[in-house]
Design a protein around this motif. Structure first.
Motif, mmCIF file in Angstrom:
data_model
loop_
_atom_site.group_PDB
_atom_site.id
_atom_site.type_symbol
_atom_site.label_atom_id
_atom_site.label_comp_id
_atom_site.label_asym_id
_atom_site.label_seq_id
_atom_site.Cartn_x
_atom_site.Cartn_y
_atom_site.Cartn_z
ATOM 1 N N TYR A 196 24.510 -16.320 72.934
ATOM 2 C CA TYR A 196 25.699 -16.974 72.408
ATOM 3 C C TYR A 196 26.643 -16.023 71.672
ATOM 4 N N ASN A 197 26.136 -14.877 71.232
ATOM 5 C CA ASN A 197 27.014 -13.925 70.561
ATOM 6 C C ASN A 197 27.372 -12.741 71.437
ATOM 7 N N GLU A 198 26.691 -12.577 72.556
ATOM 8 C CA GLU A 198 26.936 -11.431 73.414
ATOM 9 C C GLU A 198 27.282 -11.874 74.829
ATOM 10 N N ALA A 199 26.272 -12.282 75.582
ATOM 11 C CA ALA A 199 26.448 -12.495 77.018
ATOM 12 C C ALA A 199 27.429 -13.604 77.363
ATOM 13 N N ALA A 200 27.535 -14.629 76.517
ATOM 14 C CA ALA A 200 28.422 -15.753 76.831
ATOM 15 C C ALA A 200 29.889 -15.432 76.575
ATOM 16 N N TYR A 201 30.151 -14.336 75.874
ATOM 17 C CA TYR A 201 31.535 -14.010 75.503
ATOM 18 C C TYR A 201 31.930 -12.619 75.987
#
Length: 286
Positions: A196-201
């Motif tokens: 949620y803090n890396e791959a999704a953004y």
């Protein structure tokens, strides 16, 4: 969006959150990790960590994994065999475990993919006058752009939007020592943090022109049925309507009627080609 979609959005005061598996970018939300260490490096670090746990009683595994439980069991053998024999056995075990590194990599990425794809995402942009965005997403300028508003007092979901990071590199994997301690149960790795803090953004840098922000909503349970969810917003969130420079008279009139009857607070603008440069100019209609 297209004029047809805009009519549905305004009539229902809803925004559509899509499943990442249906995005037009096959890399989006499909990040996987290649472990940045070799089997030998993995085995050496594992050997070091096993020795530390076995010979140092101050080391505690609060939530030991099966591997961690096996290592703790070896503490019992410390007084029954020589240290050299025990270290030789530990080395053999570490090497055998290192040979299963690709298996651990697949397991980790499988859990990551499950977290990523079992979700819903709303994508928005900072810009209203990007001509490429109008061509790709607004039916070749025959559609519209809707300006959305973040309003603290109604606590709307847009307040949770975050900017997308554009790069040609996947997010970095945790350090080897942290991963080893994750396998033993000594130190958890927050997969949700990676998701949620890396791959999704993160998206490839070629998409940077979109200047995208997004809201990522994880789903606790697997969803069935359509690959999207329509969630209502407070009507105040819809701030303005921009009509494309190629929109038909019929579509424009239909949209204006909906705004006047259901969302009279909204501003309405008409886009047109600029006479001075390659770009668009918007004039206010109401």
């Amino acid at each position: 969006m297209s004029a047809e979609t805009a009519l549905a959005v305004l009539r229902s005061s809803s925004l559509r959150y899509r499943a990442p598996s249906h995005f037009n970018d096959p890399f989006d939300h499909q990040v996987s990790f290649s472990f940045p260490f070799t089997e030998q490096e993995f085995a050496d670090e594992l050997m070091s960590e096993i020795s530390r746990i076995v010979f140092d009683d101050s080391v505690e595994l609060r939530n030991p994994t099966l591997l961690g439980q096996g290592i703790l069991a070896l503490r019992v053998l410390r007084d029954r065999v020589s240290k050299e024999q025990l270290l030789s056995h530990l080395h053999t075990s570490a090497v055998e475990t290192g040979q299963r590194l690709s298996e651990y990599e697949r397991t980790f990425n499988s859990a990551l993919t499950a977290e990523l794809t079992n979700s819903r995402v709303l994508c928005v942009t900072e810009e209203l006058d990007n001509v490429v965005m109008w061509a790709h997403y607004a039916a070749e300028h025959k559609g519209v752009c809707i300006r959305l508003q973040c309003i603290d007092e109604v606590d709307n979901t847009l307040l949770a939007a975050r900017p997308v990071k554009y790069t040609d590199l996947y997010p970095s994997f945790p350090p080897l020592r942290d991963y080893i301690r994750y396998l033993t149960g000594e130190k958890p790795i927050d997969i949700a943090q990676l998701v949620y803090n890396e791959a999704a953004y993160v998206k490839h840098k070629d998409w940077a022109y979109e200047r995208e922000w997004r809201i990522h909503v994880p789903q606790i349970h697997e969803l069935h049925g359509p690959s999207y969810s329509d969630w209502k917003e407070n009507p105040r969130v819809f701030g303005a309507l921009y009509l494309g420079c190629r929109i038909s008279v019929q579509d424009a009139q239909a949209l204006i009627r909906v705004v006047e009857t259901q969302m009279p607070h909204m501003e309405i603008y008409q886009a047109a080609l600029s006479r001075k440069h390659f770009g668009m100019e918007c004039s206010r209609l109401r």
